[in-house]
Write a protein that holds these residues in place. Sequence first.
Motif, PDB file in Angstrom:
ATOM      1  N   ARG A  40       0.855  -1.197   0.000  1.00  0.00           N
ATOM      2  CA  ARG A  40       0.000   0.000   0.000  1.00  0.00           C
ATOM      3  C   ARG A  40       0.890   1.245   0.000  1.00  0.00           C
ATOM      4  O   ARG A  40       0.618   2.216  -0.699  1.00  0.00           O
ATOM      5  CB  ARG A  40      -0.957  -0.011   1.178  1.00  0.00           C
ATOM      6  CG  ARG A  40      -1.960   1.133   1.131  1.00  0.00           C
ATOM      7  CD  ARG A  40      -3.091   0.927   2.108  1.00  0.00           C
ATOM      8  NE  ARG A  40      -4.027  -0.104   1.692  1.00  0.00           N
ATOM      9  CZ  ARG A  40      -4.999   0.072   0.796  1.00  0.00           C
ATOM     10  NH1 ARG A  40      -5.141   1.224   0.200  1.00  0.00           N
ATOM     11  NH2 ARG A  40      -5.818  -0.903   0.495  1.00  0.00           N
ATOM     12  N   MET A  43       2.237   1.692  -3.453  1.00  0.00           N
ATOM     13  CA  MET A  43       1.209   2.218  -4.353  1.00  0.00           C
ATOM     14  C   MET A  43       0.860   3.677  -4.054  1.00  0.00           C
ATOM     15  O   MET A  43       0.239   4.335  -4.887  1.00  0.00           O
ATOM     16  CB  MET A  43      -0.046   1.345  -4.276  1.00  0.00           C
ATOM     17  CG  MET A  43       0.120  -0.043  -4.879  1.00  0.00           C
ATOM     18  SD  MET A  43       0.497  -0.033  -6.651  1.00  0.00           S
ATOM     19  CE  MET A  43      -0.999   0.698  -7.304  1.00  0.00           C
ATOM     20  N   ASN A  48      -4.255   7.754  -7.636  1.00  0.00           N
ATOM     21  CA  ASN A  48      -5.324   6.848  -7.236  1.00  0.00           C
ATOM     22  C   ASN A  48      -6.660   7.551  -7.438  1.00  0.00           C
ATOM     23  O   ASN A  48      -6.833   8.654  -6.945  1.00  0.00           O
ATOM     24  CB  ASN A  48      -5.121   6.463  -5.768  1.00  0.00           C
ATOM     25  CG  ASN A  48      -6.102   5.419  -5.283  1.00  0.00           C
ATOM     26  OD1 ASN A  48      -6.961   4.971  -6.006  1.00  0.00           O
ATOM     27  ND2 ASN A  48      -5.964   5.062  -4.020  1.00  0.00           N
ATOM     28  N   PRO A  49      -7.586   6.983  -8.162  1.00  0.00           N
ATOM     29  CA  PRO A  49      -7.658   5.612  -8.647  1.00  0.00           C
ATOM     30  C   PRO A  49      -7.275   5.453 -10.109  1.00  0.00           C
ATOM     31  O   PRO A  49      -7.182   4.340 -10.609  1.00  0.00           O
ATOM     32  CB  PRO A  49      -9.138   5.277  -8.490  1.00  0.00           C
ATOM     33  CG  PRO A  49      -9.829   6.565  -8.814  1.00  0.00           C
ATOM     34  CD  PRO A  49      -8.905   7.644  -8.268  1.00  0.00           C
ATOM     35  N   ARG A  61      -4.737  -3.486 -14.866  1.00  0.00           N
ATOM     36  CA  ARG A  61      -5.911  -2.981 -14.155  1.00  0.00           C
ATOM     37  C   ARG A  61      -5.567  -1.685 -13.445  1.00  0.00           C
ATOM     38  O   ARG A  61      -4.424  -1.276 -13.384  1.00  0.00           O
ATOM     39  CB  ARG A  61      -6.394  -4.041 -13.171  1.00  0.00           C
ATOM     40  CG  ARG A  61      -6.932  -5.261 -13.935  1.00  0.00           C
ATOM     41  CD  ARG A  61      -7.725  -6.194 -13.099  1.00  0.00           C
ATOM     42  NE  ARG A  61      -8.736  -5.506 -12.322  1.00  0.00           N
ATOM     43  CZ  ARG A  61      -9.225  -5.985 -11.192  1.00  0.00           C
ATOM     44  NH1 ARG A  61      -8.803  -7.123 -10.731  1.00  0.00           N
ATOM     45  NH2 ARG A  61     -10.149  -5.330 -10.533  1.00  0.00           N
ATOM     46  N   ASP A  62      -6.554  -1.067 -12.873  1.00  0.00           N
ATOM     47  CA  ASP A  62      -6.430   0.221 -12.190  1.00  0.00           C
ATOM     48  C   ASP A  62      -5.600   0.119 -10.909  1.00  0.00           C
ATOM     49  O   ASP A  62      -4.967  -0.896 -10.638  1.00  0.00           O
ATOM     50  CB  ASP A  62      -7.832   0.751 -11.873  1.00  0.00           C
ATOM     51  CG  ASP A  62      -8.627  -0.221 -10.995  1.00  0.00           C
ATOM     52  OD1 ASP A  62      -8.071  -1.229 -10.500  1.00  0.00           O
ATOM     53  OD2 ASP A  62      -9.828   0.032 -10.804  1.00  0.00           O
ATOM     54  N   TRP A  63      -5.600   1.175 -10.117  1.00  0.00           N
ATOM     55  CA  TRP A  63      -4.797   1.255  -8.890  1.00  0.00           C
ATOM     56  C   TRP A  63      -5.084   0.061  -7.976  1.00  0.00           C
ATOM     57  O   TRP A  63      -4.157  -0.633  -7.552  1.00  0.00           O
ATOM     58  CB  TRP A  63      -5.100   2.574  -8.168  1.00  0.00           C
ATOM     59  CG  TRP A  63      -4.201   2.873  -7.021  1.00  0.00           C
ATOM     60  CD1 TRP A  63      -3.073   3.651  -7.062  1.00  0.00           C
ATOM     61  CD2 TRP A  63      -4.326   2.439  -5.665  1.00  0.00           C
ATOM     62  NE1 TRP A  63      -2.484   3.713  -5.812  1.00  0.00           N
ATOM     63  CE2 TRP A  63      -3.251   2.970  -4.935  1.00  0.00           C
ATOM     64  CE3 TRP A  63      -5.243   1.639  -4.991  1.00  0.00           C
ATOM     65  CZ2 TRP A  63      -3.061   2.739  -3.582  1.00  0.00           C
ATOM     66  CZ3 TRP A  63      -5.064   1.395  -3.638  1.00  0.00           C
ATOM     67  CH2 TRP A  63      -3.973   1.948  -2.952  1.00  0.00           C
ATOM     68  N   GLN A  64      -6.343  -0.184  -7.659  1.00  0.00           N
ATOM     69  CA  GLN A  64      -6.690  -1.271  -6.739  1.00  0.00           C
ATOM     70  C   GLN A  64      -6.330  -2.629  -7.334  1.00  0.00           C
ATOM     71  O   GLN A  64      -5.810  -3.504  -6.630  1.00  0.00           O
ATOM     72  CB  GLN A  64      -8.174  -1.231  -6.370  1.00  0.00           C
ATOM     73  CG  GLN A  64      -8.562  -2.270  -5.319  1.00  0.00           C
ATOM     74  CD  GLN A  64      -7.856  -2.055  -3.986  1.00  0.00           C
ATOM     75  OE1 GLN A  64      -7.881  -0.958  -3.437  1.00  0.00           O
ATOM     76  NE2 GLN A  64      -7.199  -3.090  -3.460  1.00  0.00           N
ATOM     77  N   GLY A  65      -6.593  -2.818  -8.605  1.00  0.00           N
ATOM     78  CA  GLY A  65      -6.246  -4.078  -9.256  1.00  0.00           C
ATOM     79  C   GLY A  65      -4.749  -4.332  -9.240  1.00  0.00           C
ATOM     80  O   GLY A  65      -4.298  -5.468  -9.079  1.00  0.00           O
ATOM     81  N   THR A  66      -3.975  -3.260  -9.389  1.00  0.00           N
ATOM     82  CA  THR A  66      -2.519  -3.404  -9.351  1.00  0.00           C
ATOM     83  C   THR A  66      -2.053  -3.740  -7.941  1.00  0.00           C
ATOM     84  O   THR A  66      -1.194  -4.608  -7.758  1.00  0.00           O
ATOM     85  CB  THR A  66      -1.852  -2.119  -9.868  1.00  0.00           C
ATOM     86  OG1 THR A  66      -2.322  -1.888 -11.209  1.00  0.00           O
ATOM     87  CG2 THR A  66      -0.345  -2.254  -9.881  1.00  0.00           C
ATOM     88  N   LEU A  67      -2.619  -3.083  -6.943  1.00  0.00           N
ATOM     89  CA  LEU A  67      -2.294  -3.419  -5.552  1.00  0.00           C
ATOM     90  C   LEU A  67      -2.626  -4.885  -5.274  1.00  0.00           C
ATOM     91  O   LEU A  67      -1.812  -5.616  -4.706  1.00  0.00           O
ATOM     92  CB  LEU A  67      -3.042  -2.509  -4.582  1.00  0.00           C
ATOM     93  CG  LEU A  67      -2.921  -2.866  -3.098  1.00  0.00           C
ATOM     94  CD1 LEU A  67      -1.465  -2.799  -2.624  1.00  0.00           C
ATOM     95  CD2 LEU A  67      -3.804  -1.947  -2.262  1.00  0.00           C
ATOM     96  N   ASP A  68      -3.798  -5.321  -5.701  1.00  0.00           N
ATOM     97  CA  ASP A  68      -4.200  -6.720  -5.499  1.00  0.00           C
ATOM     98  C   ASP A  68      -3.209  -7.677  -6.167  1.00  0.00           C
ATOM     99  O   ASP A  68      -2.850  -8.704  -5.594  1.00  0.00           O
ATOM    100  CB  ASP A  68      -5.607  -6.963  -6.053  1.00  0.00           C
ATOM    101  CG  ASP A  68      -6.689  -6.203  -5.298  1.00  0.00           C
ATOM    102  OD1 ASP A  68      -6.427  -5.712  -4.175  1.00  0.00           O
ATOM    103  OD2 ASP A  68      -7.797  -6.080  -5.857  1.00  0.00           O
TER     104      ASP A  68
END
Length: 154
Positions: A40, A43, A48-49, A61-68
Motif C-alpha cells: 500500500r 502504491m 489513485n484511482p 488494471r487500475d490502482w486497486q487491481g494493481t495493488l491486489d
Amino acid sequence: MLLLAACTAEPSAPDHSADEAAIRQVIADMEAAWNRGDFRGYMAGFKNPDVVFVSRGRFQRDWQGTLDHYVRDYGGDPERRGRLHFSDIRIEMLSPDAAQLISRYRLEGGGQPQDGINTRLMRKVDGRWVIALNHVSSREATEPSPDSNVQQGR
C-alpha cells in the motif's frame, strides 16, 4: 537604456530542483516501501484511482487491481517479494505540474530476478507528485544488463 536591456535579456531557466528532489523522494519512498513489504505504501506513489499501467504489452488494471496483483504475486515472505532497486533516474520537467521520469529497475529474488526500464509521467496533484502513467519494459535478468556499466545522464 535600462528599458532596452530589460527587453533584450534572455529569460532565466526556471529552477526545478525542488520539484525534481520531490519526485526522487517519491521513488525512494516507493522503493523502501516495497522492500519492507508495504505494498500500500508502494502504491502511494501512484495516482489513485485512475493511474494507467502498461506492462507486458497490455494495459493493466487500475490502482486497486494493481495493488491486489502485487499482494497476490509478491506478498508473504521477503524471499517471494524480493528486493527492488531503482537506478539511473532521469527527470525532465515538462511543465510546473508534469514531468517525465525514466529509470532502470531491478528486482532481486522473488524467484526469477527481473530488470528493465520504467517510463513514467509524473503529475503534481494537490501539491504532491504522483505517477499518472507507468510503462514498464522488462526482461528476465539472468545476468547484468549489457549497458549497466554505461553512466547515464541525470
